[in-house]
Design a protein around this motif. Structure first.
Motif, PDB file in Angstrom:
ATOM      1  N   VAL A 124       3.659  -1.186   3.821  1.00 34.58           N
ATOM      2  CA  VAL A 124       2.967   0.092   3.676  1.00 34.58           C
ATOM      3  C   VAL A 124       4.047   1.161   3.643  1.00 34.58           C
TER       4      VAL A 124
ATOM      5  N   LYS B 232       5.388  -0.034   7.368  1.00 37.75           N
ATOM      6  CA  LYS B 232       5.234  -1.450   7.713  1.00 37.75           C
ATOM      7  C   LYS B 232       6.000  -2.291   6.706  1.00 37.75           C
TER       8      LYS B 232
ATOM      9  N   GLU C  55       4.636   5.428   2.955  1.00 36.75           N
ATOM     10  CA  GLU C  55       4.070   6.742   2.751  1.00 36.75           C
ATOM     11  C   GLU C  55       5.050   7.562   1.927  1.00 36.75           C
TER      12      GLU C  55
ATOM     13  N   LEU D  94       0.853  -1.177   0.000  1.00 35.91           N
ATOM     14  CA  LEU D  94       0.000   0.000   0.000  1.00 35.91           C
ATOM     15  C   LEU D  94       0.898   1.238   0.000  1.00 35.91           C
TER      16      LEU D  94
ATOM     17  N   ASN E  66      -8.284   2.226   3.893  1.00 31.78           N
ATOM     18  CA  ASN E  66      -6.838   2.311   4.115  1.00 31.78           C
ATOM     19  C   ASN E  66      -6.423   1.472   5.318  1.00 31.78           C
TER      20      ASN E  66
ATOM     21  N   ALA F 157      -1.775  -5.700   4.150  1.00 29.43           N
ATOM     22  CA  ALA F 157      -0.580  -5.484   3.321  1.00 29.43           C
ATOM     23  C   ALA F 157       0.686  -6.045   3.967  1.00 29.43           C
TER      24      ALA F 157
ATOM     25  N   SER G  49      -4.066  -1.711   4.938  1.00 26.05           N
ATOM     26  CA  SER G  49      -2.765  -1.669   5.610  1.00 26.05           C
ATOM     27  C   SER G  49      -2.588  -2.847   6.560  1.00 26.05           C
TER      28      SER G  49
END
Length: 178
Positions: A160, A172, A162, A4, A150, A157, A154
């Motif tokens: 993760v 993550k 950003e 993600l 989300n 997933a 997450s």
């Protein structure tokens, strides 16, 4: 592997997601699932920009804007890029042909179908929760729904990440971001 990628507007998340998909695919076939409605001048500009970003990278595009539980994932793809969750949700919640109140089941079912068909799936989503503004009831319903999606994705997933000002920040898991 499910990854993600989240970020704000113009954060570089799409470019990062494409890079991750290309690395995971290791030169094997890649599918780009385009969830944006194609109507309107602004949509056409964004679509042209994203096509230019993908040019020459070996993606096959599948335009699928709603009813994700009905997505027919073609065989033979190692990795898929789903762009993007916020558009998919808006289409499912607000389009007359969308899933309506069944938006969550539809979208999660579509992601699951991609995950079954492809060894690697990268999902792009937006961080639109930090402006501190209270919106009208429909917009707040959408914000809560995107937050729930989300959160659910997450949790599922493997990784993760950003994207902040073009800089990837691992939240993550571990993936090679070089």
């Amino acid at each position: 592997m499910l990854v993600l990628v989240i970020g704000g507007a113009a954060s570089g998340k799409s470019e990062l997601a494409e890079k991750i998909v290309c690395q995971l695919a290791e030169g094997k076939p890649m599918l780009y699932v385009a969830a944006m409605e194609t109507e309107g001048e602004e949509a056409q500009k964004r679509i042209a920009r994203h096509r230019a970003l993908r040019a020459g990278k070996g993606f096959t595009t599948l335009e699928h804007a709603k009813q994700f539980d009905r997505i027919a994932v073609p065989a033979g793809y190692t990795a898929a890029l789903f762009e993007c969750m916020s558009n998919a949700l808006a289409n499912e919640m607000f389009s007359p042909q969308g899933a309506g109140k069944n938006w969550e089941k539809s979208i999660l079912s579509g992601i699951e179908k991609l995950s079954i068909a492809c060894a690697h799936v990268v999902v792009v989503t937006n961080d639109i929760f930090t402006d501190g503004v209270t919106y009208d009831a429909w917009t707040m319903k959408y914000l809560y729904a995107l937050g729930e999606l989300n959160r659910r994705l997450s949790q599922r997933a493997d990784a993760v990440v950003e994207c902040v000002f073009g800089i990837p920040v691992m939240i993550k898991g571990e993936i090679d971001l070089c």
